[in-house]
Design a protein around this motif. Structure first.
Motif, PDB file in Angstrom:
ATOM      1  N   GLY A 253      -3.544  -8.139  -2.138  1.00  9.85           N
ATOM      2  CA  GLY A 253      -3.219  -7.351  -3.323  1.00  9.85           C
ATOM      3  C   GLY A 253      -4.372  -6.459  -3.752  1.00  9.85           C
ATOM      4  O   GLY A 253      -4.172  -5.289  -4.098  1.00  9.85           O
ATOM      5  N   ARG A 254      -5.602  -7.005  -3.734  1.00 12.36           N
ATOM      6  CA  ARG A 254      -6.773  -6.208  -4.099  1.00 12.36           C
ATOM      7  C   ARG A 254      -6.961  -5.049  -3.137  1.00 12.36           C
ATOM      8  O   ARG A 254      -7.220  -3.910  -3.555  1.00 12.36           O
ATOM      9  N   ALA A 255      -6.819  -5.342  -1.843  1.00 13.14           N
ATOM     10  CA  ALA A 255      -6.984  -4.298  -0.836  1.00 13.14           C
ATOM     11  C   ALA A 255      -5.912  -3.224  -0.996  1.00 13.14           C
ATOM     12  O   ALA A 255      -6.185  -2.023  -0.877  1.00 13.14           O
ATOM     13  N   SER A 256      -4.695  -3.652  -1.276  1.00 16.71           N
ATOM     14  CA  SER A 256      -3.600  -2.712  -1.447  1.00 16.71           C
ATOM     15  C   SER A 256      -3.850  -1.775  -2.622  1.00 16.71           C
ATOM     16  O   SER A 256      -3.636  -0.562  -2.540  1.00 16.71           O
ATOM     17  N   ARG A 257      -4.356  -2.325  -3.727  1.00 19.84           N
ATOM     18  CA  ARG A 257      -4.629  -1.499  -4.897  1.00 19.84           C
ATOM     19  C   ARG A 257      -5.744  -0.488  -4.618  1.00 19.84           C
ATOM     20  O   ARG A 257      -5.693   0.662  -5.069  1.00 19.84           O
ATOM     21  N   LEU A 258      -6.757  -0.919  -3.873  1.00 18.64           N
ATOM     22  CA  LEU A 258      -7.850  -0.005  -3.516  1.00 18.64           C
ATOM     23  C   LEU A 258      -7.355   1.156  -2.658  1.00 18.64           C
ATOM     24  O   LEU A 258      -7.750   2.313  -2.855  1.00 18.64           O
ATOM     25  N   LEU A 259      -6.499   0.836  -1.709  1.00 19.94           N
ATOM     26  CA  LEU A 259      -5.958   1.876  -0.828  1.00 19.94           C
ATOM     27  C   LEU A 259      -5.116   2.872  -1.619  1.00 19.94           C
ATOM     28  O   LEU A 259      -5.223   4.084  -1.443  1.00 19.94           O
ATOM     29  N   LYS A 260      -4.276   2.356  -2.504  1.00 17.56           N
ATOM     30  CA  LYS A 260      -3.425   3.237  -3.310  1.00 17.56           C
ATOM     31  C   LYS A 260      -4.259   4.136  -4.219  1.00 17.56           C
ATOM     32  O   LYS A 260      -3.960   5.324  -4.375  1.00 17.56           O
ATOM     33  N   SER A 261      -5.319   3.580  -4.792  1.00 11.95           N
ATOM     34  CA  SER A 261      -6.153   4.370  -5.705  1.00 11.95           C
ATOM     35  C   SER A 261      -6.925   5.458  -4.984  1.00 11.95           C
ATOM     36  O   SER A 261      -7.380   6.429  -5.604  1.00 11.95           O
ATOM     37  N   SER A 262      -7.095   5.308  -3.644  1.00  8.67           N
ATOM     38  CA  SER A 262      -7.787   6.337  -2.859  1.00  8.67           C
ATOM     39  C   SER A 262      -6.804   7.250  -2.146  1.00  8.67           C
ATOM     40  O   SER A 262      -7.164   7.968  -1.210  1.00  8.67           O
ATOM     41  N   GLY A 263      -5.526   7.207  -2.566  1.00  6.01           N
ATOM     42  CA  GLY A 263      -4.521   8.104  -2.001  1.00  6.01           C
ATOM     43  C   GLY A 263      -3.996   7.687  -0.651  1.00  6.01           C
ATOM     44  O   GLY A 263      -3.491   8.522   0.107  1.00  6.01           O
ATOM     45  N   GLN A 264      -4.088   6.398  -0.325  1.00 11.88           N
ATOM     46  CA  GLN A 264      -3.639   5.914   0.987  1.00 11.88           C
ATOM     47  C   GLN A 264      -2.508   4.893   0.836  1.00 11.88           C
ATOM     48  O   GLN A 264      -2.555   3.808   1.395  1.00 11.88           O
ATOM     49  N   GLY A 265      -1.486   5.278   0.057  1.00 10.40           N
ATOM     50  CA  GLY A 265      -0.362   4.379  -0.172  1.00 10.40           C
ATOM     51  C   GLY A 265       0.350   3.994   1.105  1.00 10.40           C
ATOM     52  O   GLY A 265       0.817   2.852   1.259  1.00 10.40           O
ATOM     53  N   ASP A 266       0.444   4.941   2.071  1.00 11.81           N
ATOM     54  CA  ASP A 266       1.106   4.631   3.341  1.00 11.81           C
ATOM     55  C   ASP A 266       0.332   3.566   4.113  1.00 11.81           C
ATOM     56  O   ASP A 266       0.922   2.685   4.756  1.00 11.81           O
ATOM     57  N   LYS A 267      -1.019   3.634   4.043  1.00 13.72           N
ATOM     58  CA  LYS A 267      -1.847   2.632   4.717  1.00 13.72           C
ATOM     59  C   LYS A 267      -1.708   1.262   4.042  1.00 13.72           C
ATOM     60  O   LYS A 267      -1.746   0.220   4.715  1.00 13.72           O
ATOM     61  N   ALA A 268      -1.546   1.278   2.717  1.00 12.85           N
ATOM     62  CA  ALA A 268      -1.375   0.018   1.982  1.00 12.85           C
ATOM     63  C   ALA A 268      -0.116  -0.700   2.456  1.00 12.85           C
ATOM     64  O   ALA A 268      -0.123  -1.916   2.690  1.00 12.85           O
ATOM     65  N   LYS A 269       0.982   0.035   2.590  1.00 14.30           N
ATOM     66  CA  LYS A 269       2.241  -0.565   3.058  1.00 14.30           C
ATOM     67  C   LYS A 269       2.112  -1.057   4.492  1.00 14.30           C
ATOM     68  O   LYS A 269       2.559  -2.161   4.829  1.00 14.30           O
ATOM     69  N   GLU A 270       1.480  -0.249   5.336  1.00 19.25           N
ATOM     70  CA  GLU A 270       1.290  -0.631   6.738  1.00 19.25           C
ATOM     71  C   GLU A 270       0.477  -1.917   6.829  1.00 19.25           C
ATOM     72  O   GLU A 270       0.797  -2.824   7.608  1.00 19.25           O
ATOM     73  N   MET A 271      -0.589  -2.011   6.018  1.00 22.70           N
ATOM     74  CA  MET A 271      -1.440  -3.204   6.018  1.00 22.70           C
ATOM     75  C   MET A 271      -0.649  -4.431   5.578  1.00 22.70           C
ATOM     76  O   MET A 271      -0.713  -5.497   6.206  1.00 22.70           O
ATOM     77  N   ARG A 272       0.124  -4.306   4.479  1.00 26.53           N
ATOM     78  CA  ARG A 272       0.895  -5.450   3.985  1.00 26.53           C
ATOM     79  C   ARG A 272       1.895  -5.937   5.030  1.00 26.53           C
ATOM     80  O   ARG A 272       2.038  -7.151   5.263  1.00 26.53           O
ATOM     81  N   ASP A 273       2.577  -5.014   5.684  1.00 26.12           N
ATOM     82  CA  ASP A 273       3.557  -5.394   6.707  1.00 26.12           C
ATOM     83  C   ASP A 273       2.895  -6.163   7.841  1.00 26.12           C
ATOM     84  O   ASP A 273       3.441  -7.162   8.342  1.00 26.12           O
ATOM     85  N   ARG A 274       1.716  -5.721   8.255  1.00 25.02           N
ATOM     86  CA  ARG A 274       1.019  -6.380   9.353  1.00 25.02           C
ATOM     87  C   ARG A 274       0.519  -7.760   8.939  1.00 25.02           C
ATOM     88  O   ARG A 274       0.592  -8.712   9.722  1.00 25.02           O
ATOM     89  N   VAL A 275      -0.007  -7.853   7.712  1.00 28.42           N
ATOM     90  CA  VAL A 275      -0.517  -9.141   7.224  1.00 28.42           C
ATOM     91  C   VAL A 275       0.617 -10.156   7.120  1.00 28.42           C
ATOM     92  O   VAL A 275       0.467 -11.329   7.510  1.00 28.42           O
ATOM     93  N   MET A 276       1.757  -9.730   6.601  1.00 33.11           N
ATOM     94  CA  MET A 276       2.883 -10.646   6.397  1.00 33.11           C
ATOM     95  C   MET A 276       3.467 -11.146   7.717  1.00 33.11           C
ATOM     96  O   MET A 276       4.112 -12.190   7.760  1.00 33.11           O
ATOM     97  N   SER A 277       3.222 -10.429   8.810  1.00 32.21           N
ATOM     98  CA  SER A 277       3.802 -10.846  10.091  1.00 32.21           C
ATOM     99  C   SER A 277       2.805 -11.590  10.976  1.00 32.21           C
ATOM    100  O   SER A 277       3.165 -12.025  12.073  1.00 32.21           O
ATOM    101  N   CYS A 278       1.534 -11.739  10.534  1.00 32.91           N
ATOM    102  CA  CYS A 278       0.572 -12.445  11.380  1.00 32.91           C
ATOM    103  C   CYS A 278       0.648 -13.954  11.107  1.00 32.91           C
ATOM    104  O   CYS A 278       1.233 -14.396  10.118  1.00 32.91           O
ATOM    105  N   ASP A 279       0.030 -14.738  11.967  1.00 36.59           N
ATOM    106  CA  ASP A 279       0.242 -16.193  11.932  1.00 36.59           C
ATOM    107  C   ASP A 279      -1.001 -17.004  11.582  1.00 36.59           C
ATOM    108  O   ASP A 279      -1.037 -18.214  11.782  1.00 36.59           O
TER     109      ASP A 279
END
Length: 239
Positions: free
Chosen positions: A182-208
């Motif tokens: 969540g912290r990383a996602s907020r940092l990415l969004k605040s720097s104009g990288q909302g697409d990267k935030a979503k990509e990161m969350r999707d990858r994190v949620m699918s790892c084991d």
């Protein structure tokens, strides 16, 4: 800096067909840059062998004491595939950029080397290509031009314009992976990288695993786990 120029050749087969209307007893079969593609390695090797005595550098014969002499370190001829054909390729190493008139002076000098200097001798050297002999011309009496290559800067500009990674500390912070994400996602969004935030969350949620999740997050934001740049070696330490 590279300069490209047309490349042509005369091909003499080992067993010529004198009845062939396209064959000339004195000039063989004319070859253009497209036809010379299959002989790229043989021609390049021949150029390297022919220029070895003077280190491959045509600037060794430049006699003017001017700004071109001061700026140009080496000018090495070879061949290279360019525009889907084999071309003459002059690789120029510079101390600093050439002005327009200096570039013109260099091109005039190289044109002379190709027509009446080194190139005049090289075109008389036969190159064995298995099924015959080639005589390669770096200069032609028509349509000759040394054309400067302008590199495609698209990928370079993409790198320049790529947003920087936000920095985020892991040590001493909440160890819950969802809180970290969540912290990383907020940092990415605040720097104009909302697409990267979503990509990161999707990858994190699918790892084991927790560690894999941290590594993924560290690809998008700079943490203690992010790869550090490789330090440059001092030139004096090179071996």
């Amino acid at each position: 800096m590279k300069f490209y120029s047309p490349l042509t050749a005369d091909f003499f087969p080992n067993e010529p067909d004198y009845e062939d209307e396209f064959y000339d007893e004195y000039e063989g079969y004319p070859q253009d840059g497209h036809e010379l593609l299959e002989y790229e390695t043989a021609i390049r090797d021949a150029v390297e062998n022919d220029t070895r005595d003077f280190g491959g550098d045509l600037m060794q014969y430049y006699r003017e004491d001017d700004s071109v002499r001061n700026k140009v370190v080496t000018a090495v001829p070879s061949v290279e595939v360019h525009g889907n054909k084999l071309c003459g390729c002059l690789t120029v190493e510079l101390k600093e950029p050439l002005l327009d008139d200096e570039q013109t002076a260099l091109c005039n000098y190289i044109s002379g080397q190709y027509s009446d200097g080194w190139g005049e001798g090289f075109e008389q050297r036969e190159i064995d290509v298995g099924d015959g002999k080639l005589y390669v011309h770096f200069w032609q009496d028509h349509d000759f031009e040394l054309k400067r290559d302008v590199p495609d800067m698209t990928e370079f500009n993409k790198l320049l314009n790529r947003p920087k990674k936000p920095k985020m500390q892991l040590i001493g912070q909440d160890g819950n992976i969802f809180a970290i994400m969540g912290r990383a996602s907020r940092l990415l969004k605040s720097s104009g990288q909302g697409d990267k935030a979503k990509e990161m969350r999707d990858r994190v949620m699918s790892c084991d695993s927790y560690q894999k999740a941290l590594n993924i997050i560290s690809e998008y934001v700079e943490t203690e786990l992010s790869p550090k740049p490789t330090p440059k070696c001092d030139r004096g330490d090179a071996r």
